[in-house]
Design a protein around this motif. Structure first.
Motif, PDB file in Angstrom:
ATOM      1  N   UNK A 175      70.206  53.864  51.452  1.00  0.00           N
ATOM      2  CA  UNK A 175      70.550  52.548  50.933  1.00  0.00           C
ATOM      3  C   UNK A 175      69.929  52.325  49.554  1.00  0.00           C
ATOM      4  N   UNK A 176      68.661  52.702  49.393  1.00  0.00           N
ATOM      5  CA  UNK A 176      67.978  52.542  48.101  1.00  0.00           C
ATOM      6  C   UNK A 176      68.658  53.397  47.028  1.00  0.00           C
ATOM      7  N   UNK A 177      68.980  54.646  47.367  1.00  0.00           N
ATOM      8  CA  UNK A 177      69.624  55.531  46.392  1.00  0.00           C
ATOM      9  C   UNK A 177      71.013  55.027  46.014  1.00  0.00           C
ATOM     10  N   UNK A 178      71.716  54.405  46.969  1.00  0.00           N
ATOM     11  CA  UNK A 178      73.026  53.834  46.657  1.00  0.00           C
ATOM     12  C   UNK A 178      72.887  52.710  45.637  1.00  0.00           C
ATOM     13  N   UNK A 179      71.850  51.877  45.786  1.00  0.00           N
ATOM     14  CA  UNK A 179      71.605  50.804  44.809  1.00  0.00           C
ATOM     15  C   UNK A 179      71.293  51.388  43.429  1.00  0.00           C
ATOM     16  N   UNK A 180      70.539  52.481  43.396  1.00  0.00           N
ATOM     17  CA  UNK A 180      70.226  53.126  42.115  1.00  0.00           C
ATOM     18  C   UNK A 180      71.505  53.620  41.431  1.00  0.00           C
ATOM     19  N   UNK A 181      72.403  54.210  42.212  1.00  0.00           N
ATOM     20  CA  UNK A 181      73.668  54.695  41.646  1.00  0.00           C
ATOM     21  C   UNK A 181      74.503  53.536  41.111  1.00  0.00           C
ATOM     22  N   UNK A 186      76.447  50.519  36.313  1.00  0.00           N
ATOM     23  CA  UNK A 186      76.431  49.317  35.481  1.00  0.00           C
ATOM     24  C   UNK A 186      75.931  49.629  34.069  1.00  0.00           C
ATOM     25  N   UNK A 187      74.948  50.510  33.957  1.00  0.00           N
ATOM     26  CA  UNK A 187      74.438  50.914  32.641  1.00  0.00           C
ATOM     27  C   UNK A 187      75.530  51.592  31.828  1.00  0.00           C
ATOM     28  N   UNK A 188      76.339  52.429  32.485  1.00  0.00           N
ATOM     29  CA  UNK A 188      77.447  53.078  31.796  1.00  0.00           C
ATOM     30  C   UNK A 188      78.429  52.051  31.247  1.00  0.00           C
ATOM     31  N   UNK A 189      78.743  51.065  32.073  1.00  0.00           N
ATOM     32  CA  UNK A 189      79.673  50.025  31.622  1.00  0.00           C
ATOM     33  C   UNK A 189      79.109  49.301  30.400  1.00  0.00           C
ATOM     34  N   UNK A 190      77.814  48.992  30.446  1.00  0.00           N
ATOM     35  CA  UNK A 190      77.172  48.304  29.323  1.00  0.00           C
ATOM     36  C   UNK A 190      77.221  49.137  28.053  1.00  0.00           C
ATOM     37  N   UNK A 191      76.955  50.439  28.189  1.00  0.00           N
ATOM     38  CA  UNK A 191      76.984  51.318  27.016  1.00  0.00           C
ATOM     39  C   UNK A 191      78.372  51.406  26.410  1.00  0.00           C
ATOM     40  N   UNK A 201      80.641  58.684  20.854  1.00  0.00           N
ATOM     41  CA  UNK A 201      80.725  58.479  22.308  1.00  0.00           C
ATOM     42  C   UNK A 201      79.390  58.718  22.989  1.00  0.00           C
ATOM     43  N   UNK A 202      78.436  59.355  22.331  1.00  0.00           N
ATOM     44  CA  UNK A 202      77.137  59.623  22.948  1.00  0.00           C
ATOM     45  C   UNK A 202      77.111  60.964  23.656  1.00  0.00           C
ATOM     46  N   UNK A 203      75.966  61.306  24.202  1.00  0.00           N
ATOM     47  CA  UNK A 203      75.774  62.623  24.832  1.00  0.00           C
ATOM     48  C   UNK A 203      75.729  62.541  26.349  1.00  0.00           C
ATOM     49  N   UNK A 209      82.171  56.024  36.980  1.00  0.00           N
ATOM     50  CA  UNK A 209      82.935  56.279  38.204  1.00  0.00           C
ATOM     51  C   UNK A 209      82.221  57.279  39.114  1.00  0.00           C
ATOM     52  N   UNK A 210      81.586  58.289  38.526  1.00  0.00           N
ATOM     53  CA  UNK A 210      80.878  59.287  39.343  1.00  0.00           C
ATOM     54  C   UNK A 210      79.705  58.640  40.084  1.00  0.00           C
ATOM     55  N   UNK A 211      79.015  57.688  39.436  1.00  0.00           N
ATOM     56  CA  UNK A 211      77.904  56.999  40.098  1.00  0.00           C
ATOM     57  C   UNK A 211      78.416  56.081  41.207  1.00  0.00           C
ATOM     58  N   UNK A 212      79.554  55.422  40.978  1.00  0.00           N
ATOM     59  CA  UNK A 212      80.135  54.571  42.025  1.00  0.00           C
ATOM     60  C   UNK A 212      80.542  55.392  43.238  1.00  0.00           C
ATOM     61  N   UNK A 213      81.102  56.580  42.987  1.00  0.00           N
ATOM     62  CA  UNK A 213      81.494  57.455  44.098  1.00  0.00           C
ATOM     63  C   UNK A 213      80.269  57.929  44.875  1.00  0.00           C
TER      64      UNK A 213
END
Length: 228
Positions: A175-181, A186-191, A201-203, A209-213
């Motif tokens: 559950x904790x790791x799911x929250x981290x993902x 969310x950080x990706x969306x912000x960037x 585009x950054x490095x 999407x990969x973190x949401x999955x």
């Protein structure tokens, strides 16, 4: 060497069976044919004395496990006593802490075998040496069957409790790791939303999407653990 199977004791709820020889694919059915009827008659605590067992292959181990699973459904268990060498082999097939496997106890070598290979020293009477060794060795008394079975049940209860604690910790970790993902997504969306138009585009080697999955996968694992 052929397999020998003898029921030497029966009482309400339990029975003792002595086996010796080689237990393999060719004769494991004979052992099952003795143990399963005992279980069907209500002898759910089965003590199998295998001190005379020289060999046990995968088929024999599976037979003992099947019998254990049968009596375990009704609150019983199989306790197997074997020589240390064979016991170590069975420990590899039945890892410690697995409640679905029989309890394996190591038996001590027979005193006669220990005295058979005494060193012979010059000037010492071998008979006198054997007699002295015989007086020094104390043969431990066999534990009562009820004590062995109670110890086996206590170990299985302790194992089940520890497994439950580990399951709860793993569920919480998922559950904790799911929250981290989710936070990484969310950080990706912000960037992406704050990147200047036409800017680099950054490095980053991953996307939101990969973190949401991954978060969804971890939550599914936590749900599965909660249902166990």
């Amino acid at each position: 060497m052929r397999l020998s199977v003898h029921v030497v004791h029966r009482e309400t709820g339990s029975a003792t069976v002595v086996i010796s020889g080689d237990l393999d694919l060719s004769n494991s059915g004979m052992l099952e044919g003795v143990l399963m009827p005992l279980a069907a008659d209500g002898h759910l605590s089965l003590f199998v004395n295998g001190q005379g067992l020289r060999f046990c292959d995968l088929s024999g181990a599976r037979t003992l496990r099947r019998v254990h699973e049968r009596v375990q459904r009704d609150g019983g268990s199989v306790v197997l006593t074997v020589q240390r060498g064979l016991g170590r082999l069975l420990d590899l097939l039945w890892p410690g802490g697995d409640p679905g496997s029989p309890t394996v106890l190591y038996s001590l070598p027979r005193p006669d075998a220990a005295r058979r290979h005494l060193a012979v020293m010059r000037g010492v009477n071998p008979d006198r040496l054997r007699a002295r060794a015989g007086r020094a060795e104390a043969v431990p008394a066999a534990l009562p069957l009820a004590s062995v079975l109670e110890r086996s049940r206590a170990l299985r209860r302790e194992t089940a409790e520890r497994l439950e604690i580990m399951r709860a910790h793993t569920e919480s970790l998922c559950t904790v790791l799911a929250d981290v993902q989710d936070r990484l997504a969310a950080i990706h969306v912000t960037l992406v939303t704050t990147r200047p138009v036409g800017g680099p585009a950054g490095a980053l080697l991953c996307d939101g999407h990969s973190h949401e999955a991954k978060a969804e996968e971890l939550r599914l694992q936590a749900t599965a653990l909660a249902r166990q």
